[in-house]
Design an enzyme around this catalytic site. Structure first.
Site, PDB file in Angstrom:
ATOM      1  N   CYS A  99       0.801  -1.380  -0.078  1.00 33.46           N
ATOM      2  CA  CYS A  99       0.034   0.096   0.116  1.00 33.46           C
ATOM      3  C   CYS A  99       0.965   1.251   0.044  1.00 33.46           C
ATOM      4  O   CYS A  99       2.035   1.285   0.632  1.00 33.46           O
ATOM      5  CB  CYS A  99      -0.944  -0.002   1.314  1.00 33.46           C
ATOM      6  SG  CYS A  99      -1.986   1.363   1.385  1.00 33.46           S
ATOM      7  N   HIS A 141      -8.977  -3.826  -2.708  1.00 35.71           N
ATOM      8  CA  HIS A 141      -8.097  -3.334  -1.712  1.00 35.71           C
ATOM      9  C   HIS A 141      -8.739  -1.569  -1.624  1.00 35.71           C
ATOM     10  O   HIS A 141      -8.494  -0.988  -0.386  1.00 35.71           O
ATOM     11  CB  HIS A 141      -6.688  -3.390  -2.180  1.00 35.71           C
ATOM     12  CG  HIS A 141      -5.615  -2.529  -1.509  1.00 35.71           C
ATOM     13  ND1 HIS A 141      -4.691  -3.016  -0.633  1.00 35.71           N
ATOM     14  CD2 HIS A 141      -5.394  -1.218  -1.385  1.00 35.71           C
ATOM     15  CE1 HIS A 141      -3.910  -2.241  -0.239  1.00 35.71           C
ATOM     16  NE2 HIS A 141      -4.099  -1.060  -0.646  1.00 35.71           N
ATOM     17  N   GLU A 142      -8.719  -1.208  -2.793  1.00 35.94           N
ATOM     18  CA  GLU A 142      -9.188   0.323  -2.812  1.00 35.94           C
ATOM     19  C   GLU A 142     -10.127   0.434  -2.179  1.00 35.94           C
ATOM     20  O   GLU A 142     -10.747   1.760  -1.547  1.00 35.94           O
ATOM     21  CB  GLU A 142      -9.162   1.010  -4.108  1.00 35.94           C
ATOM     22  CG  GLU A 142      -7.760   0.757  -4.866  1.00 35.94           C
ATOM     23  CD  GLU A 142      -6.513   1.336  -4.140  1.00 35.94           C
ATOM     24  OE1 GLU A 142      -6.706   2.325  -3.265  1.00 35.94           O
ATOM     25  OE2 GLU A 142      -5.330   0.936  -4.489  1.00 35.94           O
ATOM     26  N   HIS A 145     -10.120   0.839   1.506  1.00 34.36           N
ATOM     27  CA  HIS A 145      -9.738   2.238   1.968  1.00 34.36           C
ATOM     28  C   HIS A 145     -10.923   3.049   2.083  1.00 34.36           C
ATOM     29  O   HIS A 145     -11.097   4.229   2.950  1.00 34.36           O
ATOM     30  CB  HIS A 145      -8.955   3.121   0.882  1.00 34.36           C
ATOM     31  CG  HIS A 145      -7.338   2.732   1.124  1.00 34.36           C
ATOM     32  ND1 HIS A 145      -6.957   3.037   2.291  1.00 34.36           N
ATOM     33  CD2 HIS A 145      -6.594   2.095   0.123  1.00 34.36           C
ATOM     34  CE1 HIS A 145      -5.533   2.548   1.863  1.00 34.36           C
ATOM     35  NE2 HIS A 145      -5.416   1.902   0.979  1.00 34.36           N
TER      36      HIS A 145
END
Length: 181
Positions: A99, A141-142, A145
Site C-alpha cells: 500500500c 483493496h481500494e 480504503h
C-alpha cells in the site's frame, strides 16, 4: 499536481468516506491529481482518502492482467465513484499486497478471487464490472480504503510477525514526525 500521501496512522485512513453527490470541476481535478500521484509513486490504485480527501472515489491504473501475470496499464486510470462490490466468489485466494500509505511493507491477504463491482465513472454513468485475480484484488483493496480498512487489518495474526509489527511502528513514527505530530 502530485499530492501528498496520507500514511499509516493518519486518522483519515480510518474514516468511512462520504459518498460523492456531484461531479464537479474540483472532482475532475482531484482525479487528475490522483492519476499523477499514483504514477509518481508507481501504484496500481489510489483511493481519495490516501490523498487527504474522505470521499468515495478511487482510481485503478491497470487495464488487464495477461495470462503470464504481466500487467497492462491504462493510458488514463479507470475511475470508480461510490463503488459497491455487489458479488464475491466464495473461493478465497491469498495474495501479497502492499500500500502506498504503508511504504516498504507487504503482507499476505486472503480475498475472494472473483467480484462484481458497480460504480459511476467521471461522466456520472453507472457501470458494472466482473473482475478476477489481481484486478479484483486491487478493487477490493481500494474499496477497503473507502471504509477505513487497511490491508493489514485483513492479515492473519500469524502473518503479523514481531518483525512486521516493528516495521509498522517505524513507519508510524517516521511519518508522524514528517507531518509534525
Amino acid at each position: 499536481m502530485i499530492r501528498d500521501l496520507e500514511y499509516y496512522d493518519s486518522p483519515i485512513l480510518r474514516k468511512v468516506a462520504a459518498p460523492v453527490t456531484e461531479i464537479t470541476d474540483e472532482l475532475r481535478q482531484l482525479v487528475l491529481d490522483m492519476s499523477e500521484t499514483m504514477a509518481f509513486y508507481k501504484g496500481v490504485g489510489l483511493a481519495a482518502p490516501q490523498v487527504g480527501q474522505s470521499i468515495s472515489l478511487f482510481i485503478m491504473g491497470v487495464e488487464r492482467e495477461l495470462e503470464d501475470g504481466e500487467l497492462v496499464f491504462c493510458d488514463f486510470p479507470r475511475v470508480f465513484i461510490n463503488p459497491v462490490i455487489t458479488q464475491k466468489s466464495e473461493q478465497l485466494v491469498y495474495g501479497n499486497e502492499g500500500c502506498l500509505s504503508i511504504p516498504g511493507l507487504r503482507g499476505e491477504v486472503a480475498r475472494p478471487d472473483k467480484i462484481t463491482v458497480s460504480a459511476k465513472n467521471l461522466d456520472g454513468q453507472q457501470f458494472s464490472l466482473a473482475l478476477e485475480g489481481f484486478l479484483a484484488r486491487i478493487v477490493m483493496h481500494e474499496t477497503d480504503h473507502l471504509h477505513g480498512v487497511l490491508y493489514i487489518d485483513r492479515m492473519s495474526d500469524k502473518d503479523k510477525t514481531k518483525q512486521f509489527k516493528n516495521n509498522l511502528e517505524k513507519i508510524r513514527r517516521k511519518y508522524s514526525i514528517l507531518r509534525g505530530l
